[in-house]
Design a protein around this motif. Structure first.
Motif, mmCIF file in Angstrom:
data_model
loop_
_atom_site.group_PDB
_atom_site.id
_atom_site.type_symbol
_atom_site.label_atom_id
_atom_site.label_comp_id
_atom_site.label_asym_id
_atom_site.label_seq_id
_atom_site.Cartn_x
_atom_site.Cartn_y
_atom_site.Cartn_z
ATOM 1 N N SER A 176 0.563 -1.348 0.100
ATOM 2 C CA SER A 176 -0.443 -0.225 -0.064
ATOM 3 C C SER A 176 1.105 1.119 -0.113
ATOM 4 N N SER A 177 0.375 2.336 -0.785
ATOM 5 C CA SER A 177 1.001 3.816 -1.017
ATOM 6 C C SER A 177 0.249 4.345 0.050
ATOM 7 N N THR A 191 -2.402 14.219 17.566
ATOM 8 C CA THR A 191 -3.078 12.985 16.890
ATOM 9 C C THR A 191 -2.050 12.490 15.416
ATOM 10 N N GLU A 192 -1.506 11.754 15.263
ATOM 11 C CA GLU A 192 -1.195 11.181 14.007
ATOM 12 C C GLU A 192 -1.589 10.181 13.223
ATOM 13 N N ARG A 193 -1.381 9.814 11.847
ATOM 14 C CA ARG A 193 -2.421 9.636 11.420
ATOM 15 C C ARG A 193 -1.516 9.206 9.652
ATOM 16 N N TYR A 194 -1.292 8.116 9.374
ATOM 17 C CA TYR A 194 -0.750 7.795 7.773
ATOM 18 C C TYR A 194 -1.994 6.957 6.699
ATOM 19 N N VAL A 195 -2.263 7.249 5.762
ATOM 20 C CA VAL A 195 -3.673 7.015 5.210
ATOM 21 C C VAL A 195 -3.227 6.019 3.792
ATOM 22 N N TYR A 196 -3.511 4.725 3.982
ATOM 23 C CA TYR A 196 -3.282 4.536 2.611
ATOM 24 C C TYR A 196 -4.287 4.418 1.362
ATOM 25 N N ASP A 197 -4.187 3.720 0.416
ATOM 26 C CA ASP A 197 -4.336 3.166 -0.451
ATOM 27 C C ASP A 197 -3.548 1.815 -1.301
ATOM 28 N N GLU A 198 -4.341 1.084 -1.737
ATOM 29 C CA GLU A 198 -3.100 -0.382 -1.836
ATOM 30 C C GLU A 198 -2.906 0.179 -3.191
ATOM 31 N N ALA A 199 -1.419 -0.188 -3.402
ATOM 32 C CA ALA A 199 -0.800 -0.110 -4.197
ATOM 33 C C ALA A 199 -1.685 -0.924 -6.039
ATOM 34 N N THR A 200 -1.069 -0.311 -7.604
ATOM 35 C CA THR A 200 -1.542 -1.540 -8.555
ATOM 36 C C THR A 200 -0.016 -2.329 -8.532
ATOM 37 N N PRO A 201 -0.579 -3.150 -9.448
ATOM 38 C CA PRO A 201 -1.533 -3.997 -9.547
ATOM 39 C C PRO A 201 -2.221 -5.059 -7.970
ATOM 40 N N ARG A 202 -3.788 -4.535 -8.249
ATOM 41 C CA ARG A 202 -4.904 -4.888 -7.321
ATOM 42 C C ARG A 202 -5.253 -6.329 -7.772
#
Length: 246
Positions: A176-177, A191-202
């Motif tokens: 994930s990136s 607060t601290e946060r890191y938000v991710y989306d699955e990288a391609t290829p999925r």
């Protein structure tokens, strides 16, 4: 009085160009956002958690340890309208065992997480999950540690914060990136946060997730769906859960 700050944030719904904003405000109650046709979910009105008599808020001068004294279940985001509860996350007072939390991660990464949680001062875990009519699945886990330092150590040592995270969730094909669509203005103080989306290829299921820490608590928000996981309600869910912890 508890001050809830909602950061200004504008989202562009994937493929539609539709945008919505959350306006900065301070109030005792945080309203859920009504569904306006851009894909966001209809959450119930959110209220500040109940504290034991005399207990301070987590991020005030009287609480240098940044401890959340509210019951952990009260800090979990409630499900939106139309949701069906996840039967695997119905423990007493929302509590779930470590093994249920670890099931959110790919098999090859669980042992390192388990070892750190066993030796790293974890107190307990509360969770809530649901599915929506379109097939989107949501799971939220709150991990409470004995101190904020221990929570921060787990957050940084295991969950990272790098642009690409190799700590894979179940159904993530490779990694994930950083979610570039999540605005930098969507910040909650202390607060601290890191938000991710699955990288391609999925693979057949897309997974979006966020890791966050606030004082003695570390949170995981995971959203997945066959095909495409909707971005607008994912961002909305992350922001609201972050507010409850801030």
């Amino acid at each position: 009085m508890l001050r809830w700050t909602v950061a200004v944030l504008v989202f562009a719904a994937a493929g539609t160009g539709t945008a919505y904003g959350i306006v900065s405000q301070e109030r005792t109650d945080v309203p859920g956002l009504s569904t306006l046709g851009d894909g966001r979910w209809d959450y119930p009105k959110l209220t500040k958690p109940t504290l034991p008599p005399g207990a301070p808020l987590p991020f005030v001068q009287e609480n240098p340890g940044e401890v959340h004294y509210a019951d952990l279940e009260q800090l979990l985001l409630p499900a939106p309208a139309g949701a069906e509860a996840d039967p695997t996350l119905r423990g007493e007072r929302g509590r779930v065992p470590v093994e249920r939390y670890l099931k959110e991660y790919a098999q090859d990464g669980r042992e390192d997480l388990r070892e750190h949680l066993t030796e790293g001062g974890l107190r307990h875990i509360a969770a809530r999950g649901w599915s929506m009519p379109d097939g989107t699945s949501v799971r939220i886990f709150l991990l409470r540690f004995h101190t904020s330092a221990l929570a921060g150590n787990y957050f940084r040592a295991q969950l990272g914060g790098a642009p690409d995270t190799m700590v894979r969730l179940v159904d993530v094909e490779e990694m994930s990136s950083y979610d570039q669509g999540y605005g930098n203005d969507a910040k909650v103080a202390s607060t601290e946060r890191y938000v991710y989306d699955e990288a391609t290829p999925r693979g057949p299921v897309q997974v979006r997730h966020a890791d966050m820490t606030a004082g003695d608590i570390v949170a995981l928000v995971a959203v997945s769906r066959k095909g495409t996981a909707p971005v607008v309600p994912f961002h909305q869910t992350v922001i609201l859960q972050n507010q409850l912890l801030g």
